[in-house]
Design a protein around this motif. Structure first.
Motif: not given
Ligand SMILES: Nc1nc2c(ncn2[C@@H]2O[C@H](COP(=O)(O)OP(=O)(O)O)[C@@H](O)[C@H]2O)c(=O)[nH]1
Ligand SMILES: [Mg+2]
Lengths: 421, 292
Positions: B73-74, B129, B139
């Motif tokens: 996650k960020t 993200h 990604h």
């Protein structure tokens, strides 16, 4: 000098982000709302509020595409509005560069935009900071002068071609060293913003970042691959789907650059004067800004070494003081006497003082207690030189003219732009 | 999730690679000199390598290249971890990563069984993200041919740990078999931890992955001390984590190429936990206190 930047949606005044410079708290929500409200009130009455001046501060508003409002609050140095507007214009286009014009023009969800916009902070923050580089102030790209400007052209072309692109360049410490002709044909603002971004990347890294060129391609993203060849020396290429970052790094770098280690090392060691060691410099010169207004190239340094026994040594000015004086001098002269060098897209340069002059000004100077400055506007160049106060007034003109004559012949000022038909 | 994947994970650390302050021995120092400059980590551009700096009278180490993909996650601390492991100053404020940013760090080591020297070259692939969501190519580019995937959570963000569970329970592709490592950041804030030691142990048992606990951000004075002068304090600080990481990578390689047998029953080595911490916090954090 503290600076506040507030960005809101033009419809509704929802705050998108704020940035500050200096040791200050960001503006309270109510203050942001007030700044927005004043401007909205004017808009609703058919008036365009552009700027206002208080005892200490200057407030500048600008609405972009009826969608995003930027407000800049900064101390008032008495210079023309054009410089504040240039800064606000750079900030908006830095946003375009990272998230694209469409996202900014038709805002769907504020929450999502707020998250996305965060990638712009490093470049926006650099634009707000004081810097030794004058590119942002002059809407042009900072360049590096070195004997290698020509030798590195060939490996760059080879690398860019192998990456199936025609847009590529090489930066050293935030300054452009060589570029392809298509790169030089970008606007000064675009070249400058990309240079600021590349300078913000962590040292030694390779990156693959989606970029929208604010004027050439504001709606279609390209991939900007930037690879550190040596610490501080970065080669960049703009491409579509191919090559991948891994391919570029593993297959394309070696063949193009292998034989050029020495030349790359030489630009790492470029002198702090940003002038080749072969060019003799008057001992009284402390700093300079040389601008090619047509090609949007900016050559500058505030770190000219003091020459032992030279005039400047008697009252040395530290680099930050030199920077402040040169910046103030530039901001006073440009817009006041000399025309600003703006990207052609800018249409907001009306009402500047220089336009009211009966003739176009070509030279000016200013003397302070501990410095002297001289400026020339001639043959597509604007040249601003900071002298030690020990330099006699009568000498400044000829020293400035001679140095301009020499520097303007440097290879970096050869026009390499592709001619648009 | 294929069962075989991670059984080797729990080989006792230090079996294959010298940990115990090898970088402080005269021999280790000679090799580490090639990645240092005035006591600080040297930065290498794409055209450079520390091999040219290893003194010629020494055995020339073999370069072992690894690509490591960072997931999480960020704001969990991916970019900070990269800065920390590469010996760079860790930014104190969160900067959203605008695309893919890869960073290379070199780490010399000595293989225990053969006595040979290797130079690990780790390339971390970090991507923001927001930009991953907006662009599809990001990604896959990070994942492609990665030998390891580092999954991040933050000790002070419960949801980042929950995310991890979801990620792991989604079936992982079987085409390639990267090493999986979990990294828990912000361990310096463990008194505010939102994850209990019990949960971590359970997670480790369930998925058979090593979990490293990191303190990327130190008090300003400590950071200055680490990065000041010619002391190699910074190397001392990251050595336990780096040695752990490179040993896992090396073992993973050996298992994939059939040089090391998979141990039939996975063995949880309790001392391993401790070795993954920075040397400075050995005394303080092994209590089984339930946080939350
Ligand atoms: N206290 C503490 N803060 C950390 C640690 N690691 C990262 N941070 C902070 O967490 C924030 C986000 O980190 P960043 O690396 O940018 O997150 P990313 O989005 O995953 O790359 C930054 O403000 C870091 O300073 C840590 O181990 N301890
Ligand atoms: Mg990040």
């Amino acid at each position: 000098m503290a600076v506040h930047l507030v960005c809101l949606t033009n419809e509704g005044g929802v705050p998108l982000f704020t940035r500050t410079k200096g040791d200050v708290k960001s503006l309270a929500f109510a203050e942001q709302g007030m700044l927005y409200g004043v401007q909205m009130f004017a808009q609703n009455h058919g008036v365009k509020l552009e700027s206002t001046t208080t005892e200490e501060a200057k407030v500048i508003w600008q609405v972009f595409h009826d969608s995003v409002t930027l407000v800049l609050v900064t101390s008032n140095d008495g210079s023309c509005d054009i410089h504040y507007k240039t800064l606000i214009n750079h900030i908006f286009h830095a946003m375009v560069m990272f998230i694209g014009l469409e996202t900014l023009v038709s805002i769907r969800t504020v929450e999502k935009l707020r998250r996305e916009i965060k990638v712009c902070y490093p470049v926006i923050d650099t634009l707000l900071q004081d810097t030794d580089l004058y590119g942002a102030l002059s809407s042009s790209v900072d360049v590096l002068v070195s004997a290698e400007n020509t030798t590195l052209q060939e490996p760059l072309e080879a690398f860019v071609t192998s990456a199936e692109s025609t847009f590529g360049c090489l930066h050293a410490d935030g300054k452009l060293v060589v570029a392809t002709s298509n790169w030089w044909a970008l606007s000064g603002q675009e070249m400058m913003l990309v240079a600021k971004f590349i300078q913000s990347l962590p040292i030694g890294t390779s990156s693959d970042v989606p970029i929208y060129l604010p004027h050439a391609s504001p709606k279609d993203p390209h991939r900007l691959l930037s690879i550190h060849l040596q610490p501080g020396v970065v080669v960049s290429v703009l491409c579509y789907a191919n090559p991948t970052l891994a391919e570029a790094e593993e297959q394309l770098i070696e063949p193009a650059w292998r034989l050029h280690h020495e030349a790359l090392r030489a630009i790492q060691r470029a002198p702090s004067s940003n002038i080749p060691r072969t060019i003799p410099l008057d001992a009284g010169i402390l700093g300079y800004v040389l601008l090619n207004t047509d090609q949007h190239k900016c050559l500058s340094s505030v770190r000219l070494p003091l020459i032992a026994g030279g005039a400047a040594e008697l009252k040395p000015l530290p680099p930050y003081a030199r920077r402040e004086i040169l910046t103030a001098f530039y901001r006073t002269v440009v817009g006041g006497l000399f025309p600003p060098s703006l990207s052609p897209e800018r249409q907001d340069s009306s009402g500047e003082a220089y336009k009211c002059l009966p003739h176009s000004a070509e030279e000016t100077y200013m003397c302070g207690d501990d410095f002297k400055t001289y400026a020339l506007n001639s043959g597509g160049f604007q040249f601003f030189v900071l002298f030690s106060s020990a330099v006699p007034q009568y000498a400044m003109r000829s020293v400035t003219k001679n140095l301009l004559g020499t520097l303007s012949k440097e290879k970096i000022f050869v026009d390499r732009r592709t001619k648009s038909s | 999730m294929d069962d075989d994947r991670s059984k080797w994970c729990f080989h006792t650390l230090g079996t294959y690679i010298n940990h115990d302050d090898w970088h402080k021995t005269p021999e280790g120092k000679d090799y580490f000199a090639s990645i240092l400059r005035h006591g600080k980590r040297r930065v290498f551009g794409c055209l450079e390598s520390p091999l040219t700096l290893v003194p010629s009278h020494l055995e020339q180490p073999k370069i072992m290249k690894y690509k490591l993909c960072l997931v999480g996650k960020t704001g969990v601390g991916k970019s900070s971890t990269v800065a920390k492991l590469c010996g760079q100053r860790v930014p104190t404020t969160h900067v959203e990563t605008p695309g893919i940013i890869t960073s290379v760090t070199y780490w010399p080591a000595k293989l225990k069984h053969s006595g040979k020297h290797v130079m690990f070259r780790l390339q971390f692939w970090d991507a923001g993200h927001a930009v991953q969501r907006k662009f599809d190519h990001i990604h896959p580019a990070c994942r492609e041919k990665a030998q390891a995937v580092l999954y991040f959570f933050s000790f002070i963000d419960r949801s980042s740990f929950e995310d991890l569970r979801t990620q792991f329970s989604k079936s992982l592709s079987n085409e390639d078999t990267p090493l999986l490592v979990v990294i828990g950041t912000k361990y310096d804030q463990y008194n505010r931890s939102e994850i209990t030691s019990r949960e971590l142990l359970d997670f480790q048992k369930q998925w058979q992955v090593p979990i490293l606990k990191l303190k990327n951000v130190l008090k300003p004075t400590e950071t200055n001390a680490l990065l000041a002068g010619d002391s190699c304090a910074e190397i001392d600080d990251v050595a336990p984590v780096m040695n752990t990481l490179v040993e896992y990578l090396w073992i993973h390689d050996q298992v994939l190429s059939g040089n090391i047998e998979l141990s039939s029953s996975p063995k949880l080595n309790t001392s391993r936990e401790e070795e993954t911490h920075s040397a400075s916090d050995r005394d303080s954090d092994e209590d089984e206190a339930t946080y939350v």
